[in-house]
Design a protein around this motif. Sequence first.
Motif, PDB file in Angstrom:
ATOM      1  N   ASP A  91     -81.836  32.387   9.502  1.00 53.62           N
ATOM      2  CA  ASP A  91     -81.140  33.422   8.757  1.00 53.62           C
ATOM      3  C   ASP A  91     -79.881  32.806   8.188  1.00 53.62           C
ATOM      4  OD1 ASP A  91     -80.042  35.049  11.828  1.00 53.62           O
ATOM      5  OD2 ASP A  91     -79.429  33.168  10.900  1.00 53.62           O
ATOM      6  N   ILE A  92     -79.186  33.542   7.351  1.00 57.67           N
ATOM      7  CA  ILE A  92     -78.008  32.993   6.666  1.00 57.67           C
ATOM      8  C   ILE A  92     -76.918  32.579   7.650  1.00 57.67           C
ATOM      9  CG2 ILE A  92     -76.119  33.552   5.095  1.00 57.67           C
ATOM     10  CD1 ILE A  92     -78.092  35.185   3.452  1.00 57.67           C
ATOM     11  N   PRO A  93     -76.544  33.387   8.646  1.00 61.71           N
ATOM     12  CA  PRO A  93     -75.506  32.943   9.595  1.00 61.71           C
ATOM     13  C   PRO A  93     -75.878  31.647  10.312  1.00 61.71           C
ATOM     14  CG  PRO A  93     -75.847  35.296   9.792  1.00 61.71           C
ATOM     15  CD  PRO A  93     -76.945  34.792   8.913  1.00 61.71           C
ATOM     16  N   MET A  94     -77.160  31.512  10.710  1.00 59.42           N
ATOM     17  CA  MET A  94     -77.577  30.290  11.388  1.00 59.42           C
ATOM     18  C   MET A  94     -77.480  29.089  10.461  1.00 59.42           C
ATOM     19  SD  MET A  94     -81.229  29.357  13.176  1.00 59.42           S
ATOM     20  CE  MET A  94     -81.071  30.620  14.433  1.00 59.42           C
ATOM     21  N   ALA A  95     -77.904  29.254   9.212  1.00 63.41           N
ATOM     22  CA  ALA A  95     -77.832  28.163   8.246  1.00 63.41           C
ATOM     23  C   ALA A  95     -76.393  27.759   7.983  1.00 63.41           C
ATOM     24  CB  ALA A  95     -78.512  28.575   6.944  1.00 63.41           C
ATOM     25  N   VAL A  96     -75.510  28.746   7.864  1.00 62.52           N
ATOM     26  CA  VAL A  96     -74.091  28.469   7.630  1.00 62.52           C
ATOM     27  C   VAL A  96     -73.495  27.711   8.810  1.00 62.52           C
ATOM     28  CG1 VAL A  96     -71.803  29.497   7.381  1.00 62.52           C
ATOM     29  CG2 VAL A  96     -73.735  30.399   6.063  1.00 62.52           C
ATOM     30  N   GLU A  97     -73.834  28.158  10.032  1.00 63.18           N
ATOM     31  CA  GLU A  97     -73.322  27.467  11.220  1.00 63.18           C
ATOM     32  C   GLU A  97     -73.829  26.036  11.289  1.00 63.18           C
ATOM     33  OE1 GLU A  97     -73.169  27.862  16.117  1.00 63.18           O
ATOM     34  OE2 GLU A  97     -74.342  29.298  14.926  1.00 63.18           O
ATOM     35  N   ALA A  98     -75.113  25.856  10.962  1.00 61.89           N
ATOM     36  CA  ALA A  98     -75.692  24.519  10.987  1.00 61.89           C
ATOM     37  C   ALA A  98     -74.989  23.591  10.006  1.00 61.89           C
ATOM     38  CB  ALA A  98     -77.185  24.597  10.660  1.00 61.89           C
ATOM     39  N   MET A  99     -74.731  24.063   8.803  1.00 62.62           N
ATOM     40  CA  MET A  99     -74.069  23.225   7.798  1.00 62.62           C
ATOM     41  C   MET A  99     -72.621  22.958   8.186  1.00 62.62           C
ATOM     42  SD  MET A  99     -76.601  22.687   5.861  1.00 62.62           S
ATOM     43  CE  MET A  99     -75.913  21.900   4.412  1.00 62.62           C
ATOM     44  N   ASN A 100     -71.958  23.952   8.787  1.00 62.85           N
ATOM     45  CA  ASN A 100     -70.571  23.755   9.231  1.00 62.85           C
ATOM     46  C   ASN A 100     -70.474  22.718  10.338  1.00 62.85           C
ATOM     47  OD1 ASN A 100     -69.478  25.574   7.427  1.00 62.85           O
ATOM     48  ND2 ASN A 100     -69.506  27.302   8.863  1.00 62.85           N
ATOM     49  N   GLU A 101     -71.529  22.610  11.133  1.00 63.16           N
ATOM     50  CA  GLU A 101     -71.545  21.637  12.225  1.00 63.16           C
ATOM     51  C   GLU A 101     -71.983  20.250  11.761  1.00 63.16           C
ATOM     52  OE1 GLU A 101     -70.362  21.888  15.177  1.00 63.16           O
ATOM     53  OE2 GLU A 101     -69.847  24.010  15.034  1.00 63.16           O
ATOM     54  N   GLY A 102     -72.288  20.122  10.472  1.00 67.07           N
ATOM     55  CA  GLY A 102     -72.593  18.807   9.930  1.00 67.07           C
ATOM     56  C   GLY A 102     -74.051  18.536   9.647  1.00 67.07           C
ATOM     57  N   ALA A 103     -74.916  19.571   9.689  1.00 66.59           N
ATOM     58  CA  ALA A 103     -76.323  19.365   9.377  1.00 66.59           C
ATOM     59  C   ALA A 103     -76.466  18.933   7.919  1.00 66.59           C
ATOM     60  CB  ALA A 103     -77.117  20.642   9.615  1.00 66.59           C
ATOM     61  N   TYR A 104     -77.405  18.025   7.682  1.00 70.57           N
ATOM     62  CA  TYR A 104     -77.648  17.590   6.302  1.00 70.57           C
ATOM     63  C   TYR A 104     -78.293  18.703   5.496  1.00 70.57           C
ATOM     64  CZ  TYR A 104     -79.275  14.892   2.311  1.00 70.57           C
ATOM     65  OH  TYR A 104     -79.500  14.438   1.040  1.00 70.57           O
ATOM     66  N   SER A 105     -79.232  19.434   6.123  1.00 73.84           N
ATOM     67  CA  SER A 105     -79.895  20.534   5.436  1.00 73.84           C
ATOM     68  C   SER A 105     -80.538  21.449   6.475  1.00 73.84           C
ATOM     69  CB  SER A 105     -80.947  20.005   4.458  1.00 73.84           C
ATOM     70  OG  SER A 105     -81.487  21.057   3.670  1.00 73.84           O
TER      71      SER A 105
END
Length: 430
Positions: free
Chosen positions: A83-97
């Motif tokens: 979901d959008i919150p999970m994706a945002v958290e992942a990118m904030n933590e440094g995920a490439y995609s």
Amino acid sequence: MNDFRILLIDDDRLFRNSLVDLIEAAGWKAKPLARATEAARWITQFAPDVILSDVRMPEMTGLELLKDLKNAPPVVLISAHGDIPMAVEAMNEGAYSFVEKPYDPKRLLLILSHAAEQHRMRESNQRLKERLQELSGLDVRLLGETPEMVGLRQTIAIMTQSASPVLILGETGTGKDLVARLLHDTSDRCDGPFIAINAAQVTAAQLPVVAQAAAGGTLFLDEISACPMDIQPALLRLCESQEVFLPDAVSPEKVDLRILSATNEDTAQAVRDGRLRQDLLFRLEGLSIKLPTLAARLDDIPLLAQRFLSDSAKAFGVSAVDLTQDDISALIAHSWPGNVRELRNVVDRFLMSAQQGTPRMADAISGVDHDGASKPGLREAVAAFERQMIGRAIQENAGRMDDAAADLGIGRRTLNEKIVKLGLDKDALL
């Protein structure tokens, strides 16, 4: 076909196996894991270019893995519960995609490919920087790891132990002056003077003066094939007996020096043309070095370019820039008629464009901006910026130079020196 290495982490065996099939069908290597807790060990052993991990797993989630990893390859997270919150958290933590299940195979492979390429480029730049830090002595000042450069450094190391004249041959921009300076600095004459002159412009009156100035050290004669014929007898005497005739002197004066010379011409042709005396050439080339062109040592270009980028960034107080694969490809594809000197100028233009937006090495090589306009070098652009800043400070302070210097954060003396160097007309500004 790329040989990327992908670390796959998913607790669903069937889904994990399907990912392995997809990765291996693309020609890459895959290491599947059922638990994220095993990732740290396999990052060391498998050395992946990218990590593809599920988010919701027992013991350690993909997000927890992402937070736990330090100096790891890029991480791409995949989840059926995205979901959008999970994706945002992942990118904030440094995920490439972040990719949702069910996924598009082509899109997933594209994301993984870009992440892996970025990782390899980052590692390549890091290796270049580490190599630059390891270099010392001749390695630092005469950069390169190709056989041509290794052999050149070995030759120089041998020649520094001799007092014989050395003739340095090479195309324009190959670094003949640098080699001459190295021959002096690594010799037992290093504490003496190093005097460099353009042999094409020296006069009879100047020759004894510069010879005396070089006493105890080294005299470097550049463009020796263009030396005026009327000077060559005196130069021959200097080579043969280390003697010069001072004005109005009745006898020659001894000078202790080593003579180095350089030319980008065919010396045999210069002799045939009557522009260079055969006996003088014989004396000058007691030893000789032929410098390789940059086109003959393409593998050295990334190391050289990274060194020049670092040097110029420090010199001009701007942010350093790492090279992309496209940048390196453009550098390797160029013919480099101007050799190392041209490469340094290209790097300056590239660094300047990086301060203005997204740089492209191909544009820096061609010397134009995206719109086709001619692109100035970094030094020219910095000079233009300084003129603008100094001119504005002088105008805003109504010609009060102390106040202008204070606004610019420099001393009054430095401001005066810059005004002269930049050719500013103070009166015209007021």
